[in-house]
Design a protein around this motif. Sequence first.
Motif, short mmCIF file in Angstrom:
data_model
loop_
_atom_site.label_atom_id
_atom_site.label_comp_id
_atom_site.label_asym_id
_atom_site.label_seq_id
_atom_site.Cartn_x
_atom_site.Cartn_y
_atom_site.Cartn_z
N ILE A 203 -15.67 -19.17 -18.59
CA ILE A 203 -16.34 -18.70 -17.37
C ILE A 203 -17.60 -19.56 -17.23
N MET A 204 -17.68 -20.24 -16.09
CA MET A 204 -18.78 -21.19 -15.91
C MET A 204 -19.58 -20.84 -14.65
N VAL A 205 -20.87 -20.63 -14.86
CA VAL A 205 -21.77 -20.45 -13.72
C VAL A 205 -22.20 -21.82 -13.25
N THR A 206 -22.13 -22.05 -11.95
CA THR A 206 -22.57 -23.35 -11.44
C THR A 206 -23.05 -23.25 -9.99
N HIS A 207 -23.94 -24.16 -9.65
CA HIS A 207 -24.39 -24.31 -8.27
C HIS A 207 -23.58 -25.39 -7.56
N ASP A 208 -22.93 -26.18 -8.40
CA ASP A 208 -22.40 -27.46 -7.96
C ASP A 208 -20.92 -27.34 -7.54
N PRO A 209 -20.58 -27.51 -6.24
CA PRO A 209 -19.18 -27.41 -5.81
C PRO A 209 -18.28 -28.41 -6.53
N HIS A 210 -18.87 -29.58 -6.84
CA HIS A 210 -18.11 -30.61 -7.55
C HIS A 210 -17.66 -30.07 -8.91
N ALA A 211 -18.54 -29.34 -9.56
CA ALA A 211 -18.19 -28.77 -10.86
C ALA A 211 -17.15 -27.67 -10.70
N SER A 212 -17.31 -26.87 -9.66
CA SER A 212 -16.40 -25.73 -9.50
C SER A 212 -14.96 -26.19 -9.24
N HIS A 213 -14.84 -27.41 -8.69
CA HIS A 213 -13.49 -27.93 -8.43
C HIS A 213 -12.70 -28.18 -9.71
N ARG A 214 -13.40 -28.32 -10.81
CA ARG A 214 -12.70 -28.53 -12.08
C ARG A 214 -12.12 -27.21 -12.63
N ALA A 215 -12.61 -26.10 -12.09
CA ALA A 215 -12.13 -24.80 -12.59
C ALA A 215 -10.79 -24.45 -11.96
N SER A 216 -10.09 -23.50 -12.57
CA SER A 216 -8.81 -23.09 -12.01
C SER A 216 -9.00 -22.06 -10.91
N ARG A 217 -10.15 -21.38 -10.94
CA ARG A 217 -10.42 -20.39 -9.88
C ARG A 217 -11.93 -20.33 -9.68
N THR A 218 -12.33 -20.09 -8.49
CA THR A 218 -13.75 -19.96 -8.19
C THR A 218 -14.00 -18.64 -7.48
N VAL A 219 -15.02 -17.91 -7.92
CA VAL A 219 -15.43 -16.72 -7.18
C VAL A 219 -16.90 -16.90 -6.79
N TYR A 220 -17.29 -16.18 -5.76
CA TYR A 220 -18.63 -16.35 -5.20
C TYR A 220 -19.38 -15.03 -5.30
N LEU A 221 -20.59 -15.14 -5.70
CA LEU A 221 -21.42 -13.95 -5.84
C LEU A 221 -22.56 -14.05 -4.83
N ASN A 222 -22.72 -13.00 -4.07
CA ASN A 222 -23.82 -12.99 -3.11
C ASN A 222 -24.31 -11.56 -2.92
N LYS A 223 -25.61 -11.40 -3.08
CA LYS A 223 -26.24 -10.09 -2.94
C LYS A 223 -25.54 -9.02 -3.79
N GLY A 224 -25.17 -9.41 -4.97
CA GLY A 224 -24.62 -8.45 -5.92
C GLY A 224 -23.16 -8.15 -5.71
N GLN A 225 -22.50 -8.86 -4.81
CA GLN A 225 -21.08 -8.61 -4.53
C GLN A 225 -20.28 -9.88 -4.80
N LEU A 226 -19.01 -9.72 -5.22
CA LEU A 226 -18.14 -10.87 -5.49
C LEU A 226 -17.22 -11.13 -4.31
N PHE A 227 -16.98 -12.40 -4.04
CA PHE A 227 -16.08 -12.80 -2.95
C PHE A 227 -15.14 -13.89 -3.46
#
Lengths: 232, 384
Positions: A203-227
């Motif tokens: 599980i990798m926390v990142t700001h970088d979209p380039h980094a997130s592309h290496r993951a198999s799945r990406t989820v987004y957290l905003n205002k305490g909620q997951l998307f």
Amino acid sequence: MSSNGEVLVRIKEVDKVFRRGSEDINVLTGLNLEVAKGEFLALMGPSGSGKSTLLNLIGGLDRASRGVVEIGGERVDQMSDRDLAGWRARHIGFVFQFYNLLPVLNAERNVELPLLLTHLAKAERHKHVDTALNVVGLAHRTKAYPRTLSGGEQQRVGIARAIVTDPTILLCDEPTGDLDRKSGDEILSLLQALNRDQGKTIIMVTHDPHASHRASRTVYLNKGQLFAEAPE
Amino acid sequence: MKFLSLVLSNLMRKKLRTILTMLSIGIAFVLYSFLGAVKQALVGGVALAGKDRIVVRHKVSIIQNIPIAYEERIRRISGVAELVHFSWFNGIYQDPKNFFPSYPTDPEACLSIYPEILISPEVRQAWLSTRTGAIVGRATADRFGWKVGQRIPLNSPIWPRADNAVWEFDLVGIYDGKKGFDTSGFYFRYDYFDEARRWGQGSIGWYVVRVSDATKTAGIAKAIDEEFANSAAETKAEPEGVFMQSFAQQVGDIGTILLGILSAVFFTILLVAGNTMAQGVRERTAELGVLKALGFGDGLVLGVVLAESMSIALIGGLLGLLLGAGLVTGMAPAMAAMLPNFYLPTGNLVVGAVLTLLLGFVAGILPAMQAGRLRIAEALRRSA
């Protein structure tokens, strides 16, 4: 991705409230997340969205205000501090943004640190350390102190330290955040290889979209909620 | 043991600070060693005092003489095994600064009551057969370079000779003492002294009485004092240990004075070491957070920090103790005249070693607890 569908991380209805003075700040609200064994998940979101807080809850570094945090079938949120420390040593490998190596120890002794908590003899510990440093491609710099290593090399030592105990899950908090693009790519490739070849759940926390592309799945957290998709 | 290298590595983080802290602790223990030796010299005799010996002196003061005729009356008291008398001669060799303890006595009784005085049978015989014969302790003989067979001229501001001549003694032997026994003394024959002195014939300074049953010293001392009650020279009899203690306390309560000095020193060092440890913990909050994130429990982190504090105190303290013991040993010959029993007892070294650990524990426990209680997430934020 080498995920086999078996759920390793289960977060159910988790709230995390921080108290600042007389004010309660809700960082996570009713959050639900499942991560499969062998998955490489990227967790993205703006600053202050609660990414690191969520990572800390999964890694047993902090406690949820409410809800269930279950890792590998164990209720992390119900463990005592003492049990939690032992559980972290057995199951969690942390990779930090700023590497967090101990400057007074050389590379191999930094990597050896988690093994000090095991019953392994010195010779066995050294064998494990050599293997971990080999995996990250730093077998030639075992005696080097952190101040003599580049940022990328320090992060490799940090990854070696995280994997030396063969943990169930790797938690990476912005592992490329302090690196240039080339070094960052190398670290991401290394994480990908660990996920692909050794089946490590990451599980990798990142700001970088380039980094997130290496993951198999990406989820987004905003205002305490997951998307599942990046919110507008 | 596997955490020892982590502890030692942390000590080397700020080498200068660690070394300075060790030095300050070391100096405190040098002082501890030195003052321990001073205390031993001043009050150590109390521990060496014979439990079966009583000192009988004039009731008013030890500088008041008592008649030698008391000897037979004391000998007749039930429980008295044997006795010997001494007087304070205050001998000076060549120069007033060359002062040392010197006593006229009865040689045979003296050697019988004080088996701590070690001489060969030949020396004993020579002393008994030589009217002007004297024996001297090794410390004083070494101090002045005296050899057996040498004629020693002494002056006494208290006891001049009737003919105003200098006192002269034939040195028949040099004695050694059992561990801790004063070897600065100079003993010579009372009959020679009493006959040649200008005044005071038939008087002595004090008696040392050996009793046949050490458990009855109090009763026998009381019986001696009752024997001479209402006489022209009433006595005060007391166990040798009590006598030595009261003698030493003429300069004050040595133990309390030294304890006061050491307490002030150790309290200051405690603050220095405690502050150093607290600063060390503050500076590496993030690192301690990492250790906890890796699985080091609260107790283990507390133990690592406490071990660092105790290692600093132990290394600094032991170096100080060794240096202090070396200094005391080196200074002992020069101090022999004023402080004949100037040495550091083994017991003080053991207590000192325990003190080093205690100092490290007290200095380190609060910072260690602070480290143990660190919240990981907060500690890690310090590195960001």
